[in-house]
Design an enzyme around this catalytic site. Structure first.
Site, PDB file in Angstrom:
ATOM      1  N   ASP A  11     -37.795   7.130 -23.343  1.00 50.51           N
ATOM      2  CA  ASP A  11     -37.292   7.622 -22.095  1.00 50.51           C
ATOM      3  C   ASP A  11     -36.614   6.169 -21.302  1.00 50.51           C
ATOM      4  OD1 ASP A  11     -37.959   9.973 -22.444  1.00 50.51           O
ATOM      5  OD2 ASP A  11     -39.908  10.000 -21.009  1.00 50.51           O
ATOM      6  N   ASP A 130     -37.968  22.942 -26.596  1.00 51.70           N
ATOM      7  CA  ASP A 130     -38.983  23.041 -26.252  1.00 51.70           C
ATOM      8  C   ASP A 130     -40.066  24.022 -26.034  1.00 51.70           C
ATOM      9  OD1 ASP A 130     -38.839  19.656 -25.770  1.00 51.70           O
ATOM     10  OD2 ASP A 130     -38.165  20.241 -23.609  1.00 51.70           O
TER      11      ASP A 130
END
Lengths: 251, 194
Positions: A11, A130
């Protein structure tokens, strides 16, 4: 023989790796290029960089970072985060990224998948999905699993393939962060349903979990972040373990 | 030694140029015909769709130029496919350096398409060099060149296919050496050292 891929995910915010990283022998664990090079050296098969920047200013940093990554690492990598148009993708691929991943923007505008696939080729379009299980149904969520949508996993994944996605990145938000293993059941069903490769994500806690997701869910690749960043699982050991369990890997 | 990296609408020019940079090669990215003709080595990259890419080559008259090159030429991925006679991808007439037809992989739930990831090389000739026997390299492709008289390395996915080919001064690889870690660097270096 085609091998199963191990993919660390980083990230990025404002050009730096975000999550605390506790990785051996790094001078600067916040430097994405140094961390990426270390993973490439260790035998990672691909890398994913997710830009979680909130502002336009920070996004500009990301584009120049992509160039820096491409200059230094000799394995393929995917970039994602905040991509919503052909105009967003072109500079990232020109900078040297191999693939881009799209998520919420594709849910809002499914035609985006067709447009990107036509402009750049299916092989570089990763559709990230997701999901959470609600009332026994896998429901697609956006914004890091916060917002439920009206889409169901299996119909959305099939639609994504039909619209021209080249790969599916599946994350169970119910499993993410639990370290209790990947979501084997929906991944197995995706494998039966699709003819494009599937990357499994969410729930990796042990080397056995990786063996399970390859052996039982037939995933093509497995992605994880913290277990690699904190050195809980080392990639060379993981690959040796998988090889001993008759999972084909690149050593 | 001057290496030319052909400039046209291929998707991986930047990645190949970075790989050449890492190897310290003296190279230039250009579509200038004179420069291409006078180069010591020419690299023909390729990522994209066959018919639009052939059209791009033709619009720059690079199709004739590539066919008639006498120095070592390395085709990469779509570059290798375009060096064949014909591609099933949108029924495209290609350069015809290798007298072969490029075919589409049949997808199934067992064998996903594109063939994406690391697969091993089985060498059948003196290039790539023997130290690369069984090494893994990175592939991303939905079309393949069947094994033929010019094949110098084979990989297996659904069917055995050409991972590398060679004919006279023309070298070609289906995988991406620029993304294939140390093995890829070794192959690029071996081409630069010819």
């Amino acid at each position: 023989m085609l091998t199963k891929r191990i993919i660390p995910c980083l990230d990025i915010k404002d050009g730096r790796t975000v999550k605390g990283v506790n990785f051996v022998d790094l001078r600067d664990a916040g430097d994405p290029v140094e961390l990426a090079s270390a993973y490439a050296e260790q035998g990672a098969d691909e890398l994913v960089f997710l830009d979680i920047s909130a502002t336009q200013e920070q996004r500009k940093t990301f584009a120049s970072l992509v160039k820096d990554i491409a200059r230094h690492i000799n394995i393929p990598f995917t970039v994602g985060g905040g991509i919503s148009s052909v105009e967003d993708v072109a500079p990232l691929l020109e900078a040297g990224a191999d693939k881009v991943s799209i998520n919420s923007s594709a849910v809002r505008n499914p035609q985006l998948i067709n447009e990107l696939s036509k402009a750049f080729g299916a092989q570089c379009i990763v559709l990230a999905i997701d999901v959470r299980k609600i009332d026994n149904t896998w429901i697609v969520h956006t914004h890091g699993g916060k917002n439920p949508t009206d889409k169901k996993l299996f119909t959305w994944a099939k639609e994504g393939q039909d619209r021209g996605a080249g790969e599916i990145l599946f994350t169970s938000m119910d499993h993410d962060g639990t370290k209790n293993g990947f979501a084997i059941d929906p991944l197995s069903k995706l494998h039966e349903l699709l003819t494009i490769p599937i990357i499994a994500s969410g729930g990796a806690g042990s080397m056995g979990h990786f063996a399970d997701v390859f052996a039982f869910a037939k995933a093509d690749a497995a992605l994880a972040a913290s277990v690699f960043h904190f050195g809980e699982i080392s990639i060379p050991e993981l690959k040796e373990f998988l090889k001993n369990h008759n999972i084909p890997v690149r050593l | 030694m001057k290496v030319i990296l052909l400039k046209y609408n291929a998707g991986n020019i930047q990645s190949v140029s970075y790989a050449l940079e890492r190897l310290g090669a003296d190279f230039e990215i250009t579509d200038n015909v004179e420069k291409i003709l006078s180069a010591d080595k020419v690299i023909f990259p390729g990522v994209g769709e066959a018919s639009t890419t052939m059209a791009s080559l033709k619009s720059k008259k690079l199709d004739q130029v590539i066919r008639n090159l006498k120095q070592p030429v390395l085709g990469i991925c779509l570059g290798m496919q375009l060096m064949c006679k014909h591609s099933e991808e949108n029924n495209t007439a290609c350069l015809g350096i290798f007298d072969e037809v490029v075919k589409k992989f049949e997808a199934s739930k067992e064998f996903k398409v594109p063939h994406m990831g690391w697969n091993n090389l089985i060498l059948t000739n003196s290039w790539p060099e023997k130290t690369l026997e069984n090494s893994s390299v990175y592939f991303v492709h939905s079309y393949y060149v069947p094994v033929n008289q010019f094949t110098t390395a084979v990989s297996d996915y659904i069917v055995p296919f050409s991972a590398a080919m060679k004919k006279d001064n023309f070298y070609a690889v289906q995988f991406h050496p620029e993304k294939s870690a140390q093995a890829g660097e070794q192959i690029l270096k071996s081409f630069l050292d010819i």
